[in-house]
Design a protein around this motif. Structure first.
Motif, mmCIF file in Angstrom:
data_model
loop_
_atom_site.group_PDB
_atom_site.id
_atom_site.type_symbol
_atom_site.label_atom_id
_atom_site.label_comp_id
_atom_site.label_asym_id
_atom_site.label_seq_id
_atom_site.Cartn_x
_atom_site.Cartn_y
_atom_site.Cartn_z
ATOM 1 N N ILE A 28 43.194 22.468 52.551
ATOM 2 C CA ILE A 28 43.441 22.441 51.123
ATOM 3 C C ILE A 28 44.443 21.361 50.771
ATOM 4 C CG2 ILE A 28 44.053 23.837 49.105
ATOM 5 C CD1 ILE A 28 43.614 25.777 52.127
ATOM 6 N N SER A 30 46.622 18.967 48.330
ATOM 7 C CA SER A 30 47.223 19.250 47.027
ATOM 8 C C SER A 30 48.162 18.125 46.656
ATOM 9 C CB SER A 30 47.995 20.568 47.080
ATOM 10 O OG SER A 30 48.770 20.754 45.923
ATOM 11 N N ASN A 121 47.422 22.733 54.610
ATOM 12 C CA ASN A 121 47.642 22.367 53.217
ATOM 13 C C ASN A 121 48.961 21.600 53.157
ATOM 14 O OD1 ASN A 121 49.953 24.303 52.502
ATOM 15 N ND2 ASN A 121 48.377 25.767 53.140
ATOM 16 N N ASN A 122 49.250 21.004 52.008
ATOM 17 C CA ASN A 122 50.537 20.309 51.883
ATOM 18 C C ASN A 122 51.361 20.888 50.738
ATOM 19 O OD1 ASN A 122 49.076 19.251 49.762
ATOM 20 N ND2 ASN A 122 49.298 17.108 50.375
ATOM 21 N N TYR A 123 51.221 22.190 50.550
ATOM 22 C CA TYR A 123 52.033 22.891 49.579
ATOM 23 C C TYR A 123 53.458 23.084 50.123
ATOM 24 C CZ TYR A 123 48.048 23.929 46.582
ATOM 25 O OH TYR A 123 46.984 23.825 45.732
ATOM 26 N N THR A 128 53.006 27.760 50.894
ATOM 27 C CA THR A 128 52.027 27.464 51.947
ATOM 28 C C THR A 128 51.492 28.725 52.613
ATOM 29 O OG1 THR A 128 51.603 26.184 53.955
ATOM 30 C CG2 THR A 128 53.809 27.138 53.744
ATOM 31 N N THR A 131 48.973 30.380 50.226
ATOM 32 C CA THR A 131 47.795 29.529 50.093
ATOM 33 C C THR A 131 46.864 29.679 51.286
ATOM 34 O OG1 THR A 131 49.047 27.926 48.789
ATOM 35 C CG2 THR A 131 46.999 27.159 49.784
ATOM 36 N N GLN A 135 43.117 31.569 51.416
ATOM 37 C CA GLN A 135 41.915 30.860 51.847
ATOM 38 C C GLN A 135 41.240 31.579 53.013
ATOM 39 O OE1 GLN A 135 40.419 28.145 50.405
ATOM 40 N NE2 GLN A 135 41.884 28.567 48.768
ATOM 41 N N LYS A 166 52.219 17.532 55.561
ATOM 42 C CA LYS A 166 51.042 18.347 55.826
ATOM 43 C C LYS A 166 51.418 19.512 56.735
ATOM 44 C CE LYS A 166 46.529 18.008 58.132
ATOM 45 N NZ LYS A 166 45.562 17.064 58.769
#
Length: 280
Positions: A28, A30, A121-123, A128, A131, A135, A166
């Protein structure tokens, strides 16, 4: 990614391979990113613990037993995530051709069934966990592993790319022998009658349990009981007893400590608990 049990369940291999393809898709990107791309060890560990909690909440909401943390799996999961970050890939198969099942076997970890889920993801660190968990739970192949009734241990690892922020997640699930120590508890001592002007009896009572796993709970076996007087050396009363209480004679002017620990049927002993009888 799912690995079937040994020989008796080899027929599950085809469906397992299909699951591998599905699981490799949890990525994901972002525009949101962390303010820093490095974190200290304590923060990394705390974030991994938060993921374990989230995954176990997914289980308890469905009436399942939480999977227990296995430190060996935590190390494997962290290493898997670090490898993906360091070598810039996202796959259940490492560039050296190995997968998590090869690693489990190479490390001589006893396992009867195992599964791996990965995500990136890169939240920010604040989001993170949620997220990746969302998913996974919205993907049938991943969800099947998270809420499986055939696993009892888990390890979760997070790695963060220093240049991009990331975040790569790995969770390794395993069905294996019970490794969780049995628990002991000890009640407040009950004084009995004086047997002389300086001595009296006291009854010490204890109990125990073996924490329930989703599968393969070993069950409570026995207790070890020790005593020490006035802070001296511990003396063993019993290394292995199924008794739940014992009456002792104590003397005025002394401090007695009674310590009990429990062991399960696989020999896993939990932390000891202590009670005090103060005759000073």
């Amino acid at each position: 990614m799912v690995q079937p049990d040994p020989a008796p369940r080899r027929r599950r291999l085809a469906s397992a391979l299909l699951a591998i393809a599905a699981m490799a898709a949890i990525a994901i990107p972002s525009t949101a990113s962390a303010t820093t791309y490095t974190v200290d060890a304590a923060t990394l560990t705390a974030t991994e613990a938060a993921m374990v909690a989230a995954l176990n909440q997914d289980r308890t909401e469905r009436g399942l037993v939480p999977v227990r943390i296995d430190t060996r799996l935590m190390a494997i999961a962290r290493a898997r995530s670090n490898d993906m970050v360091a070598k810039s890939y996202f796959s259940h198969t490492q560039p050296d051709g190995r997968n998590v099942f090869d690693i489990l076997t190479a490390q001589r970890i006893t396992w009867y069934n195992a599964g791996e889920i990965i995500a990136w993801n890169n939240y920010s660190l604040d989001t993170t966990v949620a997220t990746a968990d969302n998913q996974w739970m919205n993907s049938p192949g991943h969800k099947a592993i998270v809420i499986s009734t055939d696993y009892n241990y888990v390890g979760v690892g997070l790695a963060i790319a220093p240049d991009t922020g990331k975040k790569v997640w790995t969770a390794v699930y395993l069905k294996g022998p019970d490794r969780t120590g049995a628990r002991a508890s000890i009640a407040k001592p009950a004084f009995g009658s004086w047997t002389s002007s300086t001595t009296r009896t006291v009854k010490v009572t204890w109990s125990g349990s073996d924490p329930r796993l989703q599968v393969l709970t070993a069950g409570l076996n026995s207790f070890a009981v020790r005593v020490r007087v006035d802070g001296g050396a511990w003396t063993v009363i019993s290394y292995s007893t199924t008794a739940r209480s014992r009456t002792f004679t104590v003397r005025k002017g002394h401090l007695y400590e009674y310590r009990v620990s429990a062991k399960d049927n696989r020999g896993n002993r939990g932390a000891a608990v202590t009670t005090i009888v103060d005759m000073r």
